[in-house]
Scaffold this motif. Structure first.
Motif, PDB file in Angstrom:
ATOM      1  N   PHE A 281       7.134  22.532  34.790  1.00 18.09           N
ATOM      2  CA  PHE A 281       8.594  22.433  34.834  1.00 18.09           C
ATOM      3  C   PHE A 281       9.059  22.042  36.234  1.00 18.09           C
ATOM      4  CE2 PHE A 281      12.160  24.129  32.047  1.00 18.09           C
ATOM      5  CZ  PHE A 281      13.168  23.462  32.740  1.00 18.09           C
ATOM      6  N   LYS A 282       9.358  20.762  36.407  1.00 15.27           N
ATOM      7  CA  LYS A 282       9.940  20.286  37.656  1.00 15.27           C
ATOM      8  C   LYS A 282      11.440  20.096  37.472  1.00 15.27           C
ATOM      9  CE  LYS A 282       6.114  18.015  40.043  1.00 15.27           C
ATOM     10  NZ  LYS A 282       5.775  16.815  40.843  1.00 15.27           N
ATOM     11  N   ALA A 283      12.183  20.259  38.559  1.00 12.74           N
ATOM     12  CA  ALA A 283      13.632  20.101  38.452  1.00 12.74           C
ATOM     13  C   ALA A 283      14.243  19.796  39.807  1.00 12.74           C
ATOM     14  CB  ALA A 283      14.272  21.367  37.873  1.00 12.74           C
ATOM     15  N   GLN A 284      15.377  19.116  39.759  1.00 16.25           N
ATOM     16  CA  GLN A 284      16.216  18.906  40.931  1.00 16.25           C
ATOM     17  C   GLN A 284      17.536  19.630  40.678  1.00 16.25           C
ATOM     18  OE1 GLN A 284      16.456  14.773  42.125  1.00 16.25           O
ATOM     19  NE2 GLN A 284      14.249  14.463  41.885  1.00 16.25           N
ATOM     20  N   LEU A 285      17.908  20.501  41.615  1.00 16.83           N
ATOM     21  CA  LEU A 285      19.114  21.317  41.480  1.00 16.83           C
ATOM     22  C   LEU A 285      20.205  20.810  42.423  1.00 16.83           C
ATOM     23  CD1 LEU A 285      17.605  24.931  41.460  1.00 16.83           C
ATOM     24  CD2 LEU A 285      18.061  23.437  39.505  1.00 16.83           C
ATOM     25  N   PHE A 286      21.452  20.929  41.969  1.00 12.86           N
ATOM     26  CA  PHE A 286      22.596  20.489  42.755  1.00 12.86           C
ATOM     27  C   PHE A 286      23.616  21.620  42.795  1.00 12.86           C
ATOM     28  CE2 PHE A 286      20.303  16.894  41.319  1.00 12.86           C
ATOM     29  CZ  PHE A 286      20.410  15.948  42.337  1.00 12.86           C
ATOM     30  N   ILE A 287      24.024  21.998  43.994  1.00 14.62           N
ATOM     31  CA  ILE A 287      24.916  23.138  44.170  1.00 14.62           C
ATOM     32  C   ILE A 287      26.327  22.644  44.472  1.00 14.62           C
ATOM     33  CG2 ILE A 287      23.009  24.589  44.941  1.00 14.62           C
ATOM     34  CD1 ILE A 287      23.964  24.212  47.799  1.00 14.62           C
ATOM     35  N   PRO A 288      27.347  23.491  44.321  1.00 17.43           N
ATOM     36  CA  PRO A 288      28.717  23.047  44.597  1.00 17.43           C
ATOM     37  C   PRO A 288      28.868  22.554  46.040  1.00 17.43           C
ATOM     38  CG  PRO A 288      28.729  25.135  43.421  1.00 17.43           C
ATOM     39  CD  PRO A 288      27.309  24.874  43.812  1.00 17.43           C
ATOM     40  N   PHE A 289      29.604  21.498  46.225  1.00 14.34           N
ATOM     41  CA  PHE A 289      29.817  20.929  47.558  1.00 14.34           C
ATOM     42  C   PHE A 289      30.413  21.983  48.492  1.00 14.34           C
ATOM     43  CE2 PHE A 289      32.747  18.645  50.514  1.00 14.34           C
ATOM     44  CZ  PHE A 289      31.752  18.073  51.305  1.00 14.34           C
ATOM     45  N   GLY A 290      29.821  22.095  49.676  1.00 11.70           N
ATOM     46  CA  GLY A 290      30.314  23.030  50.682  1.00 11.70           C
ATOM     47  C   GLY A 290      29.729  24.414  50.608  1.00 11.70           C
ATOM     48  N   LYS A 291      28.894  24.706  49.592  1.00 16.33           N
ATOM     49  CA  LYS A 291      28.300  26.030  49.436  1.00 16.33           C
ATOM     50  C   LYS A 291      26.886  26.073  49.998  1.00 16.33           C
ATOM     51  CE  LYS A 291      30.614  28.851  46.131  1.00 16.33           C
ATOM     52  NZ  LYS A 291      30.342  30.091  45.398  1.00 16.33           N
ATOM     53  N   GLN A 292      26.487  27.258  50.449  1.00 17.30           N
ATOM     54  CA  GLN A 292      25.115  27.520  50.854  1.00 17.30           C
ATOM     55  C   GLN A 292      24.558  28.593  49.921  1.00 17.30           C
ATOM     56  OE1 GLN A 292      23.355  25.923  53.274  1.00 17.30           O
ATOM     57  NE2 GLN A 292      25.123  24.596  53.639  1.00 17.30           N
ATOM     58  N   ILE A 293      23.408  28.328  49.307  1.00 19.73           N
ATOM     59  CA  ILE A 293      22.843  29.249  48.326  1.00 19.73           C
ATOM     60  C   ILE A 293      21.366  29.474  48.636  1.00 19.73           C
ATOM     61  CG2 ILE A 293      22.199  29.515  45.890  1.00 19.73           C
ATOM     62  CD1 ILE A 293      24.746  27.986  45.170  1.00 19.73           C
ATOM     63  N   THR A 294      20.934  30.720  48.591  1.00 18.20           N
ATOM     64  CA  THR A 294      19.515  31.048  48.707  1.00 18.20           C
ATOM     65  C   THR A 294      19.051  31.618  47.378  1.00 18.20           C
ATOM     66  OG1 THR A 294      19.710  31.525  51.074  1.00 18.20           O
ATOM     67  CG2 THR A 294      17.782  32.397  49.932  1.00 18.20           C
ATOM     68  N   LEU A 295      18.087  30.952  46.769  1.00 20.55           N
ATOM     69  CA  LEU A 295      17.605  31.339  45.449  1.00 20.55           C
ATOM     70  C   LEU A 295      16.467  32.355  45.571  1.00 20.55           C
ATOM     71  CD1 LEU A 295      17.494  27.734  43.940  1.00 20.55           C
ATOM     72  CD2 LEU A 295      19.259  29.461  43.553  1.00 20.55           C
ATOM     73  N   LYS A 296      16.378  33.231  44.573  1.00 17.77           N
ATOM     74  CA  LYS A 296      15.314  34.228  44.543  1.00 17.77           C
ATOM     75  C   LYS A 296      14.376  34.031  43.357  1.00 17.77           C
ATOM     76  CE  LYS A 296      18.138  37.723  46.880  1.00 17.77           C
ATOM     77  NZ  LYS A 296      18.757  39.083  46.790  1.00 17.77           N
ATOM     78  N   THR A 297      14.937  33.637  42.215  1.00 15.21           N
ATOM     79  CA  THR A 297      14.119  33.409  41.018  1.00 15.21           C
ATOM     80  C   THR A 297      13.620  31.969  40.962  1.00 15.21           C
ATOM     81  OG1 THR A 297      15.359  35.067  39.773  1.00 15.21           O
ATOM     82  CG2 THR A 297      14.083  33.485  38.493  1.00 15.21           C
ATOM     83  N   LEU A 298      14.494  31.033  41.279  1.00 14.30           N
ATOM     84  CA  LEU A 298      14.162  29.619  41.247  1.00 14.30           C
ATOM     85  C   LEU A 298      13.669  29.165  42.621  1.00 14.30           C
ATOM     86  CD1 LEU A 298      17.334  28.419  39.299  1.00 14.30           C
ATOM     87  CD2 LEU A 298      15.133  29.139  38.353  1.00 14.30           C
ATOM     88  N   ASN A 299      12.985  28.050  42.643  1.00 18.66           N
ATOM     89  CA  ASN A 299      12.399  27.526  43.868  1.00 18.66           C
ATOM     90  C   ASN A 299      13.478  26.861  44.731  1.00 18.66           C
ATOM     91  OD1 ASN A 299      10.855  26.344  45.858  1.00 18.66           O
ATOM     92  ND2 ASN A 299       9.550  25.176  44.469  1.00 18.66           N
ATOM     93  N   ASN A 300      13.704  27.387  45.929  1.00 22.11           N
ATOM     94  CA  ASN A 300      14.721  26.827  46.823  1.00 22.11           C
ATOM     95  C   ASN A 300      14.469  25.364  47.163  1.00 22.11           C
ATOM     96  OD1 ASN A 300      16.888  28.761  47.949  1.00 22.11           O
ATOM     97  ND2 ASN A 300      15.043  30.022  47.920  1.00 22.11           N
ATOM     98  N   ASP A 301      13.208  24.954  47.152  1.00 20.73           N
ATOM     99  CA  ASP A 301      12.878  23.568  47.481  1.00 20.73           C
ATOM    100  C   ASP A 301      13.416  22.594  46.436  1.00 20.73           C
ATOM    101  OD1 ASP A 301      11.607  24.360  49.787  1.00 20.73           O
ATOM    102  OD2 ASP A 301       9.605  24.390  48.876  1.00 20.73           O
ATOM    103  N   CYS A 302      13.839  23.107  45.281  1.00 19.43           N
ATOM    104  CA  CYS A 302      14.378  22.249  44.226  1.00 19.43           C
ATOM    105  C   CYS A 302      15.837  21.872  44.470  1.00 19.43           C
ATOM    106  CB  CYS A 302      14.249  22.934  42.862  1.00 19.43           C
ATOM    107  SG  CYS A 302      12.554  23.038  42.252  1.00 19.43           S
ATOM    108  N   ILE A 303      16.480  22.464  45.477  1.00 17.41           N
ATOM    109  CA  ILE A 303      17.865  22.087  45.785  1.00 17.41           C
ATOM    110  C   ILE A 303      17.844  20.718  46.447  1.00 17.41           C
ATOM    111  CG2 ILE A 303      19.930  22.658  47.091  1.00 17.41           C
ATOM    112  CD1 ILE A 303      19.217  25.602  46.792  1.00 17.41           C
ATOM    113  N   TYR A 304      18.382  19.725  45.747  1.00 20.39           N
ATOM    114  CA  TYR A 304      18.312  18.336  46.178  1.00 20.39           C
ATOM    115  C   TYR A 304      19.638  17.792  46.691  1.00 20.39           C
ATOM    116  CZ  TYR A 304      13.663  16.478  45.283  1.00 20.39           C
ATOM    117  OH  TYR A 304      12.325  16.173  45.386  1.00 20.39           O
ATOM    118  N   GLY A 305      20.729  18.481  46.422  1.00 20.33           N
ATOM    119  CA  GLY A 305      22.021  17.951  46.839  1.00 20.33           C
ATOM    120  C   GLY A 305      23.149  18.808  46.309  1.00 20.33           C
ATOM    121  N   PHE A 306      24.296  18.191  46.104  1.00 19.84           N
ATOM    122  CA  PHE A 306      25.483  18.927  45.703  1.00 19.84           C
ATOM    123  C   PHE A 306      26.237  18.158  44.615  1.00 19.84           C
ATOM    124  CE2 PHE A 306      26.521  16.440  49.525  1.00 19.84           C
ATOM    125  CZ  PHE A 306      27.595  15.682  49.089  1.00 19.84           C
ATOM    126  N   TYR A 307      27.276  18.791  44.082  1.00 19.28           N
ATOM    127  CA  TYR A 307      28.141  18.110  43.125  1.00 19.28           C
ATOM    128  C   TYR A 307      29.597  18.418  43.446  1.00 19.28           C
ATOM    129  CZ  TYR A 307      28.606  22.549  40.506  1.00 19.28           C
ATOM    130  OH  TYR A 307      28.872  23.845  40.139  1.00 19.28           O
TER     131      TYR A 307
END
Length: 269
Positions: free
Chosen positions: A172-198
């Motif tokens: 299971f590979k994925a690219q995640l996008f977080i809300p523009f202007g937010k900083q998020i640290t993931l605990k369950t999901l892989n933080n390296d999957c954060i690729y950008g924003f929306y």
């Protein structure tokens, strides 16, 4: 008709560089995260106009074949009840001689904290038509159990395997996008999957000093590259008016005046 193999190398590289979403078991599903030590040239062939999900499956096969302890036995086996297809087994293979069943996923999710309470709850597709929760439920309760269906027995008998002897994994590979202007640290999901924003269409004017590129869907896999046909704010706005009217959420690349680049989605919700 076949497309030129070298056309797929940039897509393959983007696929290869995308991290696995899960590094630990989730919903009792075991992640398969083994990969070659370094990038390599994709030398497979593909039919013309093959869709994104099918491209990924072929990329995974090429990746698996680089692992010396893996032998692929079956790929994309259509499980049928008479003439009706009831599902597909993505990959059966041997790892160090031990049989495994691998189900393959490559997804783009937007992280919306208004949904549910967990990191998994928060992940939704750009068009809000699919969720990570739904996908994991389907994997656990439909796709993986297909191995034990009576309609799968002919394949297993042909391969001289028993369903009970196979270990099941999700790739299971994925690219995640977080809300523009937010900083998020993931605990369950892989933080390296954060690729950008929306961001919403109404916020597009915040980027009027940027240049834009809208990749076609099969090129969503690509890593960011400066060597594309960048558009001005005025040019991209004209294109996006059509997508906004259709409630579509396209991927964009942004290039800031100082050269920094980002992947993002612009959404109608």
């Amino acid at each position: 008709m076949k497309e030129k193999n070298e056309d797929f190398q940039p897509q393959f590289r983007g696929f290869f560089n995308t991290p696995h979403l899960f590094l630990n078991p989730v919903f009792d599903l075991q992640p398969f995260t083994k990969r070659p030590d370094k990038d390599f040239v994709f030398n497979g062939t593909m039919p013309e106009n093959i869709r994104l999900g099918q491209r990924v499956e072929r990329f995974v096969s090429s990746e698996l074949l680089q692992l010396k302890n893996i032998e692929i036995l079956s790929e994309n086996y259509q499980v049928r009840n008479e003439k009706i297809t009831i599902g597909e087994l993505d990959c059966l293979c041997l790892e160090d001689g031990n049989p495994i069943h691998l189900e393959i996923q490559f997804k783009y999710y937007l992280y919306d904290e208004s949904l549910g309470e967990t990191e998994i709850d928060h992940c939704i597709g750009p068009m809000r038509r699919d969720t990570l929760n739904e996908k994991l439920d389907k994997l656990k309760n439909k796709q993986l159990p297909l191995l034990y269906a009576k309609e799968t027995k002919p394949l297993l008998e042909q391969l001289k395997l028993k369903a009970a002897d196979l270990t099941q994994y999700i790739y299971f590979k994925a690219q995640l996008f977080i809300p523009f202007g937010k900083q998020i640290t993931l605990k369950t999901l892989n933080n390296d999957c954060i690729y950008g924003f929306y961001f919403n269409y109404t916020d597009l004017n915040q980027f009027e000093d940027c240049k834009f590129y809208k990749p076609k869907k099969t090129d969503w896999l690509l890593d960011l590259d400066t060597n594309v046909n960048w558009l001005t704010y005025e040019q991209i706005t004209q294109q996006l008016d059509t997508y906004k009217a259709e409630n579509y959420a396209p991927m964009l690349w942004l290039k800031y005046p100082k050269g920094e680049m980002n992947k993002c989605f612009v959404v109608p919700w």
